[in-house]
Design a protein around this motif. Sequence first.
Motif, PDB file in Angstrom:
ATOM      1  N   MET A 167       0.853  -1.201   0.000  1.00  0.00           N
ATOM      2  CA  MET A 167       0.000   0.000   0.000  1.00  0.00           C
ATOM      3  C   MET A 167       0.883   1.243   0.000  1.00  0.00           C
ATOM      4  SD  MET A 167      -2.925   1.224   2.740  1.00  0.00           S
ATOM      5  CE  MET A 167      -1.769   1.655   4.041  1.00  0.00           C
ATOM      6  N   ARG A 168       0.614   2.148  -0.919  1.00  0.00           N
ATOM      7  CA  ARG A 168       1.308   3.440  -0.963  1.00  0.00           C
ATOM      8  C   ARG A 168       0.249   4.512  -1.228  1.00  0.00           C
ATOM      9  NH1 ARG A 168       6.338   3.470  -4.679  1.00  0.00           N
ATOM     10  NH2 ARG A 168       7.064   2.166  -2.963  1.00  0.00           N
ATOM     11  N   VAL A 169       0.126   5.448  -0.320  1.00  0.00           N
ATOM     12  CA  VAL A 169      -0.952   6.425  -0.416  1.00  0.00           C
ATOM     13  C   VAL A 169      -0.505   7.748   0.196  1.00  0.00           C
ATOM     14  CG1 VAL A 169      -1.951   5.661   1.775  1.00  0.00           C
ATOM     15  CG2 VAL A 169      -3.404   6.815   0.117  1.00  0.00           C
ATOM     16  N   SER A 170      -1.072   8.854  -0.300  1.00  0.00           N
ATOM     17  CA  SER A 170      -0.770  10.190   0.226  1.00  0.00           C
ATOM     18  C   SER A 170      -2.069  10.904   0.597  1.00  0.00           C
ATOM     19  CB  SER A 170      -0.010  11.027  -0.817  1.00  0.00           C
ATOM     20  OG  SER A 170       1.210  10.403  -1.171  1.00  0.00           O
ATOM     21  N   VAL A 171      -2.060  11.570   1.750  1.00  0.00           N
ATOM     22  CA  VAL A 171      -3.227  12.318   2.222  1.00  0.00           C
ATOM     23  C   VAL A 171      -2.754  13.616   2.865  1.00  0.00           C
ATOM     24  CG1 VAL A 171      -4.644  10.265   2.626  1.00  0.00           C
ATOM     25  CG2 VAL A 171      -3.194  11.137   4.451  1.00  0.00           C
ATOM     26  N   GLU A 191     -10.230   3.294  -4.332  1.00  0.00           N
ATOM     27  CA  GLU A 191     -10.168   4.216  -5.472  1.00  0.00           C
ATOM     28  C   GLU A 191      -9.375   5.458  -5.069  1.00  0.00           C
ATOM     29  OE1 GLU A 191     -14.180   4.777  -6.817  1.00  0.00           O
ATOM     30  OE2 GLU A 191     -14.337   2.742  -7.586  1.00  0.00           O
ATOM     31  N   ALA A 192      -9.992   6.633  -5.111  1.00  0.00           N
ATOM     32  CA  ALA A 192      -9.266   7.859  -4.761  1.00  0.00           C
ATOM     33  C   ALA A 192      -9.565   8.296  -3.335  1.00  0.00           C
ATOM     34  CB  ALA A 192      -9.626   8.976  -5.731  1.00  0.00           C
ATOM     35  N   ARG A 193      -9.828   7.297  -2.490  1.00  0.00           N
ATOM     36  CA  ARG A 193     -10.136   7.606  -1.091  1.00  0.00           C
ATOM     37  C   ARG A 193      -9.389   6.654  -0.165  1.00  0.00           C
ATOM     38  NH1 ARG A 193     -16.481   7.819  -0.153  1.00  0.00           N
ATOM     39  NH2 ARG A 193     -16.271   5.633  -0.818  1.00  0.00           N
ATOM     40  N   LEU A 194      -9.286   7.083   1.078  1.00  0.00           N
ATOM     41  CA  LEU A 194      -8.724   6.233   2.114  1.00  0.00           C
ATOM     42  C   LEU A 194      -9.814   5.980   3.144  1.00  0.00           C
ATOM     43  CD1 LEU A 194      -6.000   4.913   2.960  1.00  0.00           C
ATOM     44  CD2 LEU A 194      -5.675   6.863   4.488  1.00  0.00           C
ATOM     45  N   GLN A 195     -10.052   4.709   3.435  1.00  0.00           N
ATOM     46  CA  GLN A 195     -11.078   4.334   4.400  1.00  0.00           C
ATOM     47  C   GLN A 195     -10.438   4.091   5.762  1.00  0.00           C
ATOM     48  OE1 GLN A 195     -13.590   0.955   3.313  1.00  0.00           O
ATOM     49  NE2 GLN A 195     -13.664   0.334   5.468  1.00  0.00           N
ATOM     50  N   LEU A 196     -11.006   4.731   6.787  1.00  0.00           N
ATOM     51  CA  LEU A 196     -10.577   4.533   8.170  1.00  0.00           C
ATOM     52  C   LEU A 196     -11.742   3.919   8.942  1.00  0.00           C
ATOM     53  CD1 LEU A 196      -9.003   8.073   8.748  1.00  0.00           C
ATOM     54  CD2 LEU A 196      -7.797   6.007   8.028  1.00  0.00           C
ATOM     55  N   SER A 197     -11.489   2.837   9.680  1.00  0.00           N
ATOM     56  CA  SER A 197     -12.564   2.171  10.427  1.00  0.00           C
ATOM     57  C   SER A 197     -12.077   1.792  11.817  1.00  0.00           C
ATOM     58  CB  SER A 197     -13.054   0.912   9.707  1.00  0.00           C
ATOM     59  OG  SER A 197     -13.589   1.220   8.439  1.00  0.00           O
ATOM     60  N   ALA A 198     -12.973   1.905  12.798  1.00  0.00           N
ATOM     61  CA  ALA A 198     -12.678   1.473  14.160  1.00  0.00           C
ATOM     62  C   ALA A 198     -13.964   0.939  14.774  1.00  0.00           C
ATOM     63  CB  ALA A 198     -12.119   2.614  14.990  1.00  0.00           C
ATOM     64  N   THR A 199     -13.830  -0.009  15.702  1.00  0.00           N
ATOM     65  CA  THR A 199     -15.007  -0.582  16.351  1.00  0.00           C
ATOM     66  C   THR A 199     -14.653  -1.138  17.718  1.00  0.00           C
ATOM     67  OG1 THR A 199     -16.789  -2.214  16.142  1.00  0.00           O
ATOM     68  CG2 THR A 199     -14.637  -2.849  15.301  1.00  0.00           C
ATOM     69  N   ILE A 208     -17.356   2.897  13.565  1.00  0.00           N
ATOM     70  CA  ILE A 208     -17.389   4.117  12.759  1.00  0.00           C
ATOM     71  C   ILE A 208     -16.419   3.961  11.592  1.00  0.00           C
ATOM     72  CG2 ILE A 208     -17.120   6.627  12.727  1.00  0.00           C
ATOM     73  CD1 ILE A 208     -17.506   6.657  15.732  1.00  0.00           C
ATOM     74  N   THR A 209     -16.891   4.296  10.406  1.00  0.00           N
ATOM     75  CA  THR A 209     -16.057   4.298   9.202  1.00  0.00           C
ATOM     76  C   THR A 209     -16.090   5.686   8.590  1.00  0.00           C
ATOM     77  OG1 THR A 209     -16.427   1.955   8.734  1.00  0.00           O
ATOM     78  CG2 THR A 209     -15.723   3.325   6.902  1.00  0.00           C
ATOM     79  N   CYS A 210     -14.921   6.173   8.203  1.00  0.00           N
ATOM     80  CA  CYS A 210     -14.804   7.510   7.617  1.00  0.00           C
ATOM     81  C   CYS A 210     -13.939   7.428   6.369  1.00  0.00           C
ATOM     82  CB  CYS A 210     -14.185   8.464   8.650  1.00  0.00           C
ATOM     83  SG  CYS A 210     -13.880  10.133   8.044  1.00  0.00           S
ATOM     84  N   TRP A 211     -14.326   8.149   5.323  1.00  0.00           N
ATOM     85  CA  TRP A 211     -13.551   8.194   4.095  1.00  0.00           C
ATOM     86  C   TRP A 211     -12.969   9.593   3.905  1.00  0.00           C
ATOM     87  CZ3 TRP A 211     -17.944   5.335   4.628  1.00  0.00           C
ATOM     88  CH2 TRP A 211     -17.886   3.979   4.249  1.00  0.00           C
ATOM     89  N   ILE A 212     -11.701   9.645   3.500  1.00  0.00           N
ATOM     90  CA  ILE A 212     -11.062  10.934   3.212  1.00  0.00           C
ATOM     91  C   ILE A 212     -10.411  10.848   1.835  1.00  0.00           C
ATOM     92  CG2 ILE A 212     -10.652  11.511   5.632  1.00  0.00           C
ATOM     93  CD1 ILE A 212      -7.766  10.616   5.307  1.00  0.00           C
ATOM     94  N   GLY A 213     -10.275  11.990   1.193  1.00  0.00           N
ATOM     95  CA  GLY A 213      -9.643  12.028  -0.121  1.00  0.00           C
ATOM     96  C   GLY A 213      -8.180  11.629  -0.040  1.00  0.00           C
ATOM     97  N   ALA A 214      -7.696  10.944  -1.060  1.00  0.00           N
ATOM     98  CA  ALA A 214      -6.315  10.470  -1.030  1.00  0.00           C
ATOM     99  C   ALA A 214      -5.793  10.254  -2.448  1.00  0.00           C
ATOM    100  CB  ALA A 214      -6.217   9.164  -0.240  1.00  0.00           C
ATOM    101  N   LYS A 215      -4.489  10.254  -2.586  1.00  0.00           N
ATOM    102  CA  LYS A 215      -3.819   9.873  -3.831  1.00  0.00           C
ATOM    103  C   LYS A 215      -3.293   8.453  -3.632  1.00  0.00           C
ATOM    104  CE  LYS A 215      -0.054  11.169  -6.979  1.00  0.00           C
ATOM    105  NZ  LYS A 215       0.712   9.909  -6.840  1.00  0.00           N
TER     106      LYS A 215
END
Length: 380
Positions: A1-5, A39-47, A53-60
């Motif tokens: 995984m390689r991603v930028s936010v 896709e062009a987002r990063l998914q963050l999840s915790a439980t 709770i799941t949150c999506w933020i924009g990412a490269k």
Amino acid sequence: MRVSVLQENLAKGLSIVGRAVQSRPTLPILANVMIKTEEARLQLSATNLELGITCWIGAKVDTAGDVTIPARTLQELIATLPPERVDMDLDSRSLTLHLDCAGKTANIKGMEAGEFPLMPDFDAERALSVPAQAFKEMIDQVVFAAAKEDNRPILTGILARFDDNTLTLAAADGYRLAVRTIELELGVGGRTVEPMIIPARTLQEISRIISDDDEEVLIAFPDARGQVMFSLGSVVLISQLIEGKFPDYEAIIPRRYETTTLLYTKELLAACRSSEVFAKDSANTARIVIEPSEVNTMPGRVLVAGRSQEKGDAEAPVDASIEGQGMEIAFNIRYLIDVLSVIREEQVVLETSGSTAPGVVRPAGRDDFIHVIMPMSTGR
């Protein structure tokens, strides 16, 4: 995984999902936040298995992947970084996440994403729509009345009832009751939605997440799971429901009153806060003395009095329009402050029927919000 936010987006997302992470989880994986590219987002999840709770933020996204990382460690680290781009690169063999932001680097060891509990998909097509700002106000006007202790678990939740085009939220802790209703523009679409008891904490989180830009909250009910889901655009929250039967709250609401008192909300709230300084030393007991005017052209008054055996006492008079007889009743002053703090209307109505009968507080000119408070004994 390689991603930028962006650091600020990642920090905000972690603060949202982090509220579902327990400080001492039963399973090590529950102390982690799942990070997954989409896709062009990063998914963050915790439980914590009760709230997720799941949150999506924009990412490269350069390379897809997923991993779980200790939530507190990641959140604390991101908070120390400058508001710049954060590059994250996962070593899939060692499950180590490398972070780089403006020259600052860090390596955090994680766990396999496959060990993380699965979250059901949100079914938007079958969801109910509630106006976001109205729903936030509803929650804020009832959630404080839910029980804080687990002695009666059913009272730590909030009853949600869907009737045709009306949504009702009700909360009670044995000493007070708050009921708020709202008309739904689209209603339930002919579906049968059984009453449910949602943990108060779940609705508190929903209220915190709702922003001024949110227009609607979608509510869905996973089939035969005993769960409820909420969607607010880039955030989805899932919660277990509380099993059991909620008390018949309508039987608690008085149907008649001997005295109706109209006051200015801010003036009554200020008087309550002054009296609380001393009342908190006496189990928050404060006397409310209702004094109708003997002259029709003059306003009556309400005296709010708090007393401490050791520190002293305080009395605060408030002008009021009073219909009915004078009386004295004692309330938990904290309960009055709680409800007055969430009433936005300029005036408030206090309805009473004597020192041993429940009192009712509601916004003047509205019948969609009612708050019932049980009286206290003054020991006289």
